[in-house]
Structure formats: structure tokens, C-alpha cells
Motif scaffolding. Structure first.
Motif, PDB file in Angstrom:
ATOM      1  N   GLY A 361       0.800  -1.223   0.000  1.00  0.00           N
ATOM      2  CA  GLY A 361       0.000   0.000   0.000  1.00  0.00           C
ATOM      3  C   GLY A 361       0.824   1.260   0.000  1.00  0.00           C
ATOM      4  O   GLY A 361       0.365   2.314   0.455  1.00  0.00           O
ATOM      5  N   THR A 362       2.055   1.177  -0.561  1.00  0.00           N
ATOM      6  CA  THR A 362       2.970   2.324  -0.522  1.00  0.00           C
ATOM      7  C   THR A 362       3.355   2.810  -1.923  1.00  0.00           C
ATOM      8  O   THR A 362       4.417   3.412  -2.104  1.00  0.00           O
ATOM      9  N   ALA A 363       2.491   2.569  -2.907  1.00  0.00           N
ATOM     10  CA  ALA A 363       2.825   2.902  -4.292  1.00  0.00           C
ATOM     11  C   ALA A 363       2.419   4.312  -4.698  1.00  0.00           C
ATOM     12  O   ALA A 363       2.457   4.660  -5.882  1.00  0.00           O
ATOM     13  N   GLY A 364       2.011   5.118  -3.744  1.00  0.00           N
ATOM     14  CA  GLY A 364       1.718   6.516  -4.049  1.00  0.00           C
ATOM     15  C   GLY A 364       0.496   6.710  -4.924  1.00  0.00           C
ATOM     16  O   GLY A 364      -0.496   5.991  -4.806  1.00  0.00           O
ATOM     17  N   GLU A 365       0.595   7.672  -5.844  1.00  0.00           N
ATOM     18  CA  GLU A 365      -0.550   8.027  -6.692  1.00  0.00           C
ATOM     19  C   GLU A 365      -1.033   6.875  -7.569  1.00  0.00           C
ATOM     20  O   GLU A 365      -2.187   6.829  -7.971  1.00  0.00           O
ATOM     21  N   ARG A 366      -0.153   5.939  -7.881  1.00  0.00           N
ATOM     22  CA  ARG A 366      -0.538   4.848  -8.771  1.00  0.00           C
ATOM     23  C   ARG A 366      -1.005   3.604  -7.996  1.00  0.00           C
ATOM     24  O   ARG A 366      -1.213   2.535  -8.586  1.00  0.00           O
ATOM     25  N   GLN A 367      -1.169   3.743  -6.686  1.00  0.00           N
ATOM     26  CA  GLN A 367      -1.550   2.609  -5.852  1.00  0.00           C
ATOM     27  C   GLN A 367      -2.816   1.923  -6.364  1.00  0.00           C
ATOM     28  O   GLN A 367      -3.837   2.578  -6.611  1.00  0.00           O
ATOM     29  N   VAL A 368      -2.741   0.603  -6.528  1.00  0.00           N
ATOM     30  CA  VAL A 368      -3.915  -0.199  -6.860  1.00  0.00           C
ATOM     31  C   VAL A 368      -4.675  -0.457  -5.569  1.00  0.00           C
ATOM     32  O   VAL A 368      -4.138  -1.044  -4.632  1.00  0.00           O
ATOM     33  N   GLU A 369      -5.916   0.010  -5.524  1.00  0.00           N
ATOM     34  CA  GLU A 369      -6.699  -0.033  -4.293  1.00  0.00           C
ATOM     35  C   GLU A 369      -6.922  -1.464  -3.820  1.00  0.00           C
ATOM     36  O   GLU A 369      -7.265  -2.349  -4.597  1.00  0.00           O
ATOM     37  N   ASN A 370      -6.669  -1.674  -2.524  1.00  0.00           N
ATOM     38  CA  ASN A 370      -6.907  -2.972  -1.875  1.00  0.00           C
ATOM     39  C   ASN A 370      -6.179  -4.122  -2.558  1.00  0.00           C
ATOM     40  O   ASN A 370      -6.687  -5.248  -2.629  1.00  0.00           O
ATOM     41  N   ALA A 371      -4.977  -3.854  -3.050  1.00  0.00           N
ATOM     42  CA  ALA A 371      -4.197  -4.907  -3.709  1.00  0.00           C
ATOM     43  C   ALA A 371      -3.791  -5.970  -2.700  1.00  0.00           C
ATOM     44  O   ALA A 371      -3.189  -5.670  -1.665  1.00  0.00           O
ATOM     45  N   ASN A 372      -4.128  -7.201  -2.989  1.00  0.00           N
ATOM     46  CA  ASN A 372      -3.826  -8.316  -2.091  1.00  0.00           C
ATOM     47  C   ASN A 372      -3.010  -9.401  -2.783  1.00  0.00           C
ATOM     48  O   ASN A 372      -2.206 -10.069  -2.153  1.00  0.00           O
ATOM     49  N   VAL A 373      -3.230  -9.583  -4.092  1.00  0.00           N
ATOM     50  CA  VAL A 373      -2.522 -10.605  -4.860  1.00  0.00           C
ATOM     51  C   VAL A 373      -1.929  -9.962  -6.110  1.00  0.00           C
ATOM     52  O   VAL A 373      -2.604  -9.199  -6.799  1.00  0.00           O
ATOM     53  N   ALA A 374      -0.670 -10.283  -6.402  1.00  0.00           N
ATOM     54  CA  ALA A 374       0.024  -9.695  -7.543  1.00  0.00           C
ATOM     55  C   ALA A 374       0.697 -10.789  -8.366  1.00  0.00           C
ATOM     56  O   ALA A 374       1.082 -11.840  -7.835  1.00  0.00           O
ATOM     57  N   LEU A 375       0.845 -10.519  -9.658  1.00  0.00           N
ATOM     58  CA  LEU A 375       1.475 -11.482 -10.569  1.00  0.00           C
ATOM     59  C   LEU A 375       2.565 -10.789 -11.370  1.00  0.00           C
ATOM     60  O   LEU A 375       2.389  -9.657 -11.827  1.00  0.00           O
ATOM     61  N   GLN A 376       3.672 -11.500 -11.565  1.00  0.00           N
ATOM     62  CA  GLN A 376       4.802 -10.980 -12.329  1.00  0.00           C
ATOM     63  C   GLN A 376       5.140 -11.925 -13.469  1.00  0.00           C
ATOM     64  O   GLN A 376       5.145 -13.151 -13.301  1.00  0.00           O
ATOM     65  N   HIS A 377       5.440 -11.355 -14.638  1.00  0.00           N
ATOM     66  CA  HIS A 377       5.836 -12.129 -15.818  1.00  0.00           C
ATOM     67  C   HIS A 377       7.067 -11.488 -16.413  1.00  0.00           C
ATOM     68  O   HIS A 377       7.072 -10.300 -16.734  1.00  0.00           O
ATOM     69  N   ASN A 378       8.139 -12.266 -16.548  1.00  0.00           N
ATOM     70  CA  ASN A 378       9.407 -11.763 -17.073  1.00  0.00           C
ATOM     71  C   ASN A 378       9.938 -12.775 -18.089  1.00  0.00           C
ATOM     72  O   ASN A 378      10.105 -13.949 -17.771  1.00  0.00           O
ATOM     73  N   LEU A 379      10.170 -12.319 -19.310  1.00  0.00           N
ATOM     74  CA  LEU A 379      10.458 -13.200 -20.440  1.00  0.00           C
ATOM     75  C   LEU A 379      11.824 -12.926 -21.036  1.00  0.00           C
ATOM     76  O   LEU A 379      12.226 -11.777 -21.193  1.00  0.00           O
ATOM     77  N   GLY A 380      12.522 -13.996 -21.410  1.00  0.00           N
ATOM     78  CA  GLY A 380      13.770 -13.867 -22.148  1.00  0.00           C
ATOM     79  C   GLY A 380      13.756 -14.790 -23.349  1.00  0.00           C
ATOM     80  O   GLY A 380      13.505 -15.989 -23.204  1.00  0.00           O
ATOM     81  N   LEU A 381      14.007 -14.248 -24.538  1.00  0.00           N
ATOM     82  CA  LEU A 381      14.098 -15.098 -25.722  1.00  0.00           C
ATOM     83  C   LEU A 381      15.313 -15.992 -25.614  1.00  0.00           C
ATOM     84  O   LEU A 381      16.337 -15.615 -25.075  1.00  0.00           O
ATOM     85  N   GLY A 382      15.140 -17.192 -26.108  1.00  0.00           N
ATOM     86  CA  GLY A 382      16.288 -18.077 -26.182  1.00  0.00           C
ATOM     87  C   GLY A 382      16.251 -19.420 -25.480  1.00  0.00           C
ATOM     88  O   GLY A 382      16.998 -20.286 -25.859  1.00  0.00           O
ATOM     89  N   GLY A 383      15.466 -19.697 -24.441  1.00  0.00           N
ATOM     90  CA  GLY A 383      14.439 -18.819 -23.910  1.00  0.00           C
ATOM     91  C   GLY A 383      14.117 -19.224 -22.486  1.00  0.00           C
ATOM     92  O   GLY A 383      14.327 -20.368 -22.065  1.00  0.00           O
ATOM     93  N   ALA A 384      13.507 -18.350 -21.764  1.00  0.00           N
ATOM     94  CA  ALA A 384      13.025 -18.632 -20.412  1.00  0.00           C
ATOM     95  C   ALA A 384      11.963 -17.615 -20.036  1.00  0.00           C
ATOM     96  O   ALA A 384      12.024 -16.455 -20.448  1.00  0.00           O
ATOM     97  N   VAL A 385      11.007 -18.057 -19.260  1.00  0.00           N
ATOM     98  CA  VAL A 385      10.016 -17.156 -18.690  1.00  0.00           C
ATOM     99  C   VAL A 385       9.857 -17.514 -17.220  1.00  0.00           C
ATOM    100  O   VAL A 385       9.882 -18.689 -16.848  1.00  0.00           O
ATOM    101  N   VAL A 386       9.734 -16.492 -16.397  1.00  0.00           N
ATOM    102  CA  VAL A 386       9.494 -16.697 -14.974  1.00  0.00           C
ATOM    103  C   VAL A 386       8.200 -15.992 -14.616  1.00  0.00           C
ATOM    104  O   VAL A 386       8.039 -14.794 -14.889  1.00  0.00           O
TER     105      VAL A 386
END
Length: 393
Positions: A361-386
Motif C-alpha cells: 500500500g505504498t505505491a503513491g498516486e498509482r496505488q492499486v486499491e486494496n491490492a492483495n494478490v500480484a502477478l509478475q511475468h518476465n520473459l527472455g528469448l532463447g528462452g526462459a520465462v518466470v
């Protein structure tokens, strides 16, 4: 308190254009010190470190960490293309969750050159040779160009052709993302855009990609402290974030049959499904997402790979505003790679940092209200995704 590994501290420097950066050693040290301070611990408490970068000699990780301190711990240097940052995080989380250590540090940095990415090793086989051969077979009419442009540009064209979608969806994603970046003081670009501006910008890959649909080469650093639940209790860490699911996937035999899968759609889907199984729920419970938008066609394709909308449903998803505030998900509230920048070794850890701020809850003006669950996607060609899922601790 659960036994999930936790994100105890995060830190990053503002990314900048090549030529304006401090040495990677300095940028990384600043990010590491910020993450340690955020966690409320000292470097001596860290038992292992994982350093991500792709442009640099071996042991750059040690060189950067030594700026903060020399404690004799193992330092592992990680190079996994554009997914290097989240690969370092994957290894740190794995070390903690396995019980091998109680506290690990993942940090990443990059000093990049202007212009399109290229190889530094022209005297030997490229890991992309087979991928380019596959692209030539599946998209023989694709224009020539630098590797990343050919890959992601061809995937964008294939998506439009396959689903008869309006090409303006790529521009709409750029506009959405920049509208988020306006509220992020750490974003490199903060001027708003219109669909017309994006569509009329100089073409970088025919027929659909323009300059405002591509992320810029940038320099920067980010760091994340990962610890066990018992370590958090012992050190009074109360602002932790749990990693409740994480998966790394690589290419499988049939992922190179078409341009869309060639840039990671199938391995994204595989990793996402594994994460949802680990977490015990699917995308319907996610509030905020940071995904790998190196080119806006990749963001569009990734919506479907992550299961945010049905296959072929990205156009409706975008037009309905389900990728921004007020919709189903807020995607890339940081401004994403498109606006914040993409210093490759730091990107995955910067994504983690952004999501941690929202869950706290510390993201300032861009805070997503009542954020409880978050997802991250990071991709590299060649290849790998996390793919990584987080939850408030």
C-alpha cells in the motif's frame, strides 16, 4: 505466519538512457543498500547472493556487491537474457524455500548501449540461429531486421492475421501504459500519448510496429531481499510479501511452430498454469500485474498466455479497459518496460519491487486499491520465462 519465502526488502534506482548512467557497481550498490534498509537488516545477515546482468564480464556481481561489503558469501552470476532478474529471484526464493538458507539477496544491473540489441559474440554460433530458422519457415515474408524486432514484430503480425484484430490494439496498450507512467516518479518517460501519436510514429518494423510500441534501452539496477518466515519473525520484518507461487519454463519442442509461440506464448502459459496450481487459485484473484512489455504486441499476447482473457480475446479485453484502473486487472502500473525502461539484468527485480509496493500500500498516486494478490511475468528469448505470484504476508 506461513512458511512461504518472503520478499523482505526492495530497492531500485531510477533508470536512465545510455550515456547518463553511473557505473553498474554504483547503481547496484545503491539498490542493494536500499533493499537492505527496507528490510531492516545488514549485509552480514545475507547468506547467499544472486547477481543478474547480461552485458559484462564474469564476476561483475562480486564487483558490485563488494561496493557494499565483502562478507565471504556465495555470489552466483546469472545470465538468462531478459529474464535474468527474475531468474536471480527464482534462485534466491528456491534457496530460502528449500531451507538451504534463511536469507538471500537477488540484485540486477545493466549498462546498455543505444539502439537495437545485438550479439557481442559474432565469432561463434548464436543461440538464436535455430529460432531464426524457425521464423523464416513460419513467416517467410517477414521483413529483415534486428533479432528482437523480427521476433516480436512477426508475432504481432501473426496475431492480427490469426484473430482479424484491429492493429490499433498495440497503440492502445502504449497509451494505457504511458497513462500509468505519468504517476510514477521512477519512470523514464512520463508524457501521455494518444493512439494517433503512437500509430503515426516512425515505423521500426512493418507493418505494425512503431517506435512508441517498443521499450528503450536503459541502464539501472534493482535489488530484492528474500527470507524465510522464521527469519522475518526473528528480525521483526512486518511489511513482508509472500511468494506463493513461482515457476520458470523454457521452450518445448513445438513452441517454434509459429511466430506467436516463438516469442514465448506457450512457455508463458505453462509457467502460469504451474503457478496457479501452486497458489491454489487462478487469475480471477489477481489485483495487479507487472508483465514483460518489451514490445506492445508481447503484452497483448501475454494477456492470453497468463489466462487474463481467452485466446483471441485480447482486443475486447483492451477495448473494455480490463487492463487498467477500474477494470479486471491493473497491468503495468509502473509504466512497464515501455515507459520505465528495460535495463535487462534489473528488469525482473524492478517488477518485483513495484508489486511489493502495491501489496504494502505504498505505491503513491498509482496505488492499486486494496491490492492483495500480484502477478509478475518476465520473459527472455532463447528462452526462459518466470512467472511469480505474490500475496500480502
Amino acid at each position: 505466519m506461513s512458511n512461504f519465502a518472503q520478499v523482505a526488502g526492495v530497492g531500485m534506482v531510477k533508470f536512465c538512457k545510455p550515456g547518463q548512467q553511473e557505473p553498474y557497481r554504483v547503481m547496484a550498490a545503491k539498490a542493494i543498500r536500499e533493499a537492505l534498509k527496507d528490510a531492516g537488516i545488514e549485509l552480514k545477515e545475507v547468506q547467499q547472493a544472486y547477481a543478474s546482468y547480461i552485458y559484462g564480464d564474469s564476476t561483475c556481481g562480486q564487483h558490485a556487491l563488494y561496493e557494499v561489503g565483502q562478507t565471504g558469501i556465495p555470489v552466483v552470476n546469472v545470465n538468462n537474457n531478459c529474464s535474468s532478474g527474475s531468474t536471480a529471484l527464482f534462485l534466491a526464493r528456491q534457496a530460502v524455500q528449500s531451507g538451504a538458507v534463511e536469507c538471500a539477496l537477488a540484485f540486477g544491473f545493466e549498462e546498455m548501449q543505444p539502439g537495437a540489441l545485438g550479439s557481442n559474440w559474432e565469432d561463434r554460433e548464436s543461440p538464436f540461429d535455430f529460432m531464426l530458422s524457425a521464423l523464416e519457415k513460419s513467416a517467410p515474408d517477414a521483413p529483415a531486421g534486428p533479432l528482437a524486432l523480427r521476433m516480436f514484430g512477426s508475432a504481432g503480425t501473426a496475431y492480427i492475421d490469426k484473430y482479424n484484430a484491429n492493429p490499433d490494439i498495440f497503440a492502445k496498450v502504449s497509451v494505457k501504459t504511458r497513462s500509468h507512467a505519468v504517476k510514477n516518479p521512477l519512470s523514464l518517460f512520463t508524457n501521455e500519448l494518444t493512439v494517433e501519436e503512437v500509430m503515426s510514429a516512425p515505423s521500426i518494423y512493418a507493418p505494425y510496429l512503431t517506435r512508441l510500441m517498443a521499450c528503450p534501452p536503459t541502464c539501472g539496477a534493482a535489488a530484492v531481499v528474500v527470507c524465510s518466515a522464521s527469519f522475518a519473525r526473528k528480525h521483526g520484518i512486518s511489511a513482508g510479501v509472500e511468494i506463493i507461487g513461482q515457476s520458470m519454463a523454457t521452450d518445448i519442442a513445438n513452441t517454434w511452430d509459429n511466430p506467436i509461440d516463438l516469442i514465448g506464448a506457450k512457455m508463458t502459459k505453462k509457467a502460469a498454469q504451474e503457478v496457479y496450481e501452486q497458489a491454489g487459485f487462478g487469475p480471477e484473484s489477481i489485483d495487479v500485474i507487472e508483465l514483460h512489455d518489451c514490445f506492445t504486441p508481447n503484452e497483448v499476447i501475454t494477456y492470453e498466455g497468463l489466462g487474463l482473457c481467452p485466446e483471441g480475446g485480447a482486443e475486447k479485453f483492451i477495448n473494455d479497459g480490463d487492463n487498467t484502473y477500474g477494470g479486471q486487472f491493473v497491468v503495468n502500473p509502473s509504466g512497464g518496460l515501455m515507459s520505465k525502461g528495460h535495463p535487462i539484468g534489473a528488469t525482473g527485480l524492478a517488477q518485483c519491487t513495484e508489486l511489493t509496493w502495491h501489496l504494502r500500500g505504498t505505491a503513491g498516486e498509482r496505488q492499486v486499491e486494496n491490492a492483495n494478490v500480484a502477478l509478475q511475468h518476465n520473459l527472455g528469448l532463447g528462452g526462459a520465462v518466470v512467472v511469480t505470484m505474490y500475496r500480502k504476508a
